[in-house]
Every structure is written in C-alpha cells, then in structure tokens.
Design a protein around this motif. Structure first.
Motif, mmCIF file in Angstrom:
data_model
loop_
_atom_site.group_PDB
_atom_site.id
_atom_site.type_symbol
_atom_site.label_atom_id
_atom_site.label_comp_id
_atom_site.label_asym_id
_atom_site.label_seq_id
_atom_site.Cartn_x
_atom_site.Cartn_y
_atom_site.Cartn_z
ATOM 1 N N UNK A 1 0.829 -1.220 0.000
ATOM 2 C CA UNK A 1 0.000 0.000 0.000
ATOM 3 C C UNK A 1 0.860 1.265 0.000
ATOM 4 N N UNK A 2 1.987 1.232 0.693
ATOM 5 C CA UNK A 2 2.911 2.373 0.705
ATOM 6 C C UNK A 2 3.490 2.587 -0.702
ATOM 7 N N UNK A 3 3.854 1.506 -1.376
ATOM 8 C CA UNK A 3 4.348 1.623 -2.753
ATOM 9 C C UNK A 3 3.289 2.228 -3.674
ATOM 10 N N UNK A 4 2.058 1.789 -3.513
ATOM 11 C CA UNK A 4 0.960 2.329 -4.312
ATOM 12 C C UNK A 4 0.841 3.833 -4.076
ATOM 13 N N UNK A 5 0.886 4.234 -2.818
ATOM 14 C CA UNK A 5 0.752 5.650 -2.462
ATOM 15 C C UNK A 5 1.900 6.486 -3.032
ATOM 16 N N UNK A 6 3.120 6.040 -2.831
ATOM 17 C CA UNK A 6 4.284 6.814 -3.275
ATOM 18 C C UNK A 6 4.355 6.885 -4.800
ATOM 19 N N UNK A 7 4.099 5.774 -5.490
ATOM 20 C CA UNK A 7 4.150 5.818 -6.955
ATOM 21 C C UNK A 7 3.039 6.689 -7.535
ATOM 22 N N UNK A 8 1.899 6.734 -6.860
ATOM 23 C CA UNK A 8 0.830 7.642 -7.312
ATOM 24 C C UNK A 8 1.304 9.089 -7.162
ATOM 25 N N UNK A 9 1.876 9.408 -5.999
ATOM 26 C CA UNK A 9 2.368 10.768 -5.751
ATOM 27 C C UNK A 9 3.447 11.170 -6.753
ATOM 28 N N UNK A 10 4.282 10.221 -7.145
ATOM 29 C CA UNK A 10 5.401 10.514 -8.045
ATOM 30 C C UNK A 10 5.053 10.255 -9.512
ATOM 31 N N UNK A 11 3.784 9.946 -9.775
ATOM 32 C CA UNK A 11 3.278 9.767 -11.138
ATOM 33 C C UNK A 11 4.019 8.676 -11.905
ATOM 34 N N UNK A 12 4.209 7.536 -11.248
ATOM 35 C CA UNK A 12 4.856 6.369 -11.867
ATOM 36 C C UNK A 12 3.842 5.243 -11.976
#
Length: 173
Positions: free
Chosen positions: A110-121
């Motif tokens: 879930x943390x990976x999902x959140x961070x990649x969304x924030x960083x547009x990846x």
C-alpha cells in the motif's frame, strides 16, 4: 470465459484483463508500452530476465534495488521509494519474490501504491506466485489504484509451464 473468471477473482471488469502468452509476454507488453528510450525503471534485483533485458533492449535506464541475504531479501520500502527519480516512469516489484520467496507485506504494498501515485509512476506488481503464499494474501495490487498493473500466469504456481497462459490486470482504461 477466462477473462470473466479472472475478473470475478480480481473483483474487476473483464475489460480490465488482458490475456497473454504467459507472464513473460505480459511483462514485455507492459515494459514496451510504458517505457521509451531514456525513461527510467526502478526494479529490485535479482529479478526475472524480462524485467531487465526488455528495458535494456529499448534503451531505457534501469535503477536496481539490490535485495541482500543480510536483510533477509526484504524490500525496504523507504529506501526503495527514495530511489525514485523525477524521470522514473515505471517501478517494478515481485511478490512473492522470485527466487527468494519473500512476500511484500500488505502495508508495504500500500505504501508503494501511495508513493508511486504521488510521483506519477506506473507500479508493476508481478504476482505470479501469489497463490503460493501462506495465510491470507494481500489484495490484488491492480485493484488498489488505476496506476498499478498486476501480472500473473498459470505456469509457475499451477505447474502448467506448457500451457502458455498469463494475464495482466489494470483498472486504467
């Protein structure tokens, strides 16, 4: 019929499922459609050859996060996400990891999902071994956000390597 069955299992629409000739084909399609020359990929290593050689073949840049024996081959999500650069287009993880078998805990996914969304990846999660885990598995990654793509196949977990059937799941049209 297979797409409908998989859609029911994943909790998505049949149109969110693309059937492929094994997981390697799914990985190839994702990597070649999401990366171009000069784009960056962040991937854990060791990893399946398709996740490394396909980006190399199209001249994408690759940043490796080295999984180590000393850390129990566990992905440190904070260190991993700190490696995401502005030019990173795709982030790739495998859970359970091949060849180590280490499972990414749901909170880390879930943390990976959140961070990649924030960083547009785009986040690619290879879940080929998902059904081989003990206990309750994490949610299917692709159901957590539209920028996440899941990959799976019949060959490994189900012992059907001669039946080249795989799929990718994405809720992003």
């Amino acid at each position: 019929d297979l797409r409908k069955l998989l859609a029911t299992e994943y909790g998505v629409k049949p149109d969110d499922i693309l059937l492929t000739v094994g997981a390697a084909h799914a990985l190839f399609l994702i990597l070649t459609s999401q990366l171009e020359k000069g784009d960056r990929l962040l991937v854990e290593r060791p990893n399946y050859a398709t996740n490394i050689e396909t980006p190399r073949a199209i001249a994408a840049e690759i940043d490796f996060y080295e999984l180590t024996f000393e850390n129990g081959y566990r992905l440190d999500v904070e260190k991993f996400t700190a490696m995401i650069r502005p030019e990173t287009k795709l982030v790739s993880v495998t859970t359970p990891h091949n060849p180590t078998g280490v499972v990414l805990p749901e909170r880390d996914l879930r943390k990976l999902v959140e961070v990649t969304r924030e960083k547009n990846c785009t986040l690619l999660v290879d879940e080929t071994y998902r059904d081989m885990t003990y206990g309750k598995p994490s949610p299917f990654a692709a159901t957590l956000a539209p920028h996440v793509v899941s990959v799976c196949s019949l060959s490994k977990t189900y012992g059907l390597p001669g039946i080249r059937v795989g799929w990718l799941v994405s809720t992003d049209p």
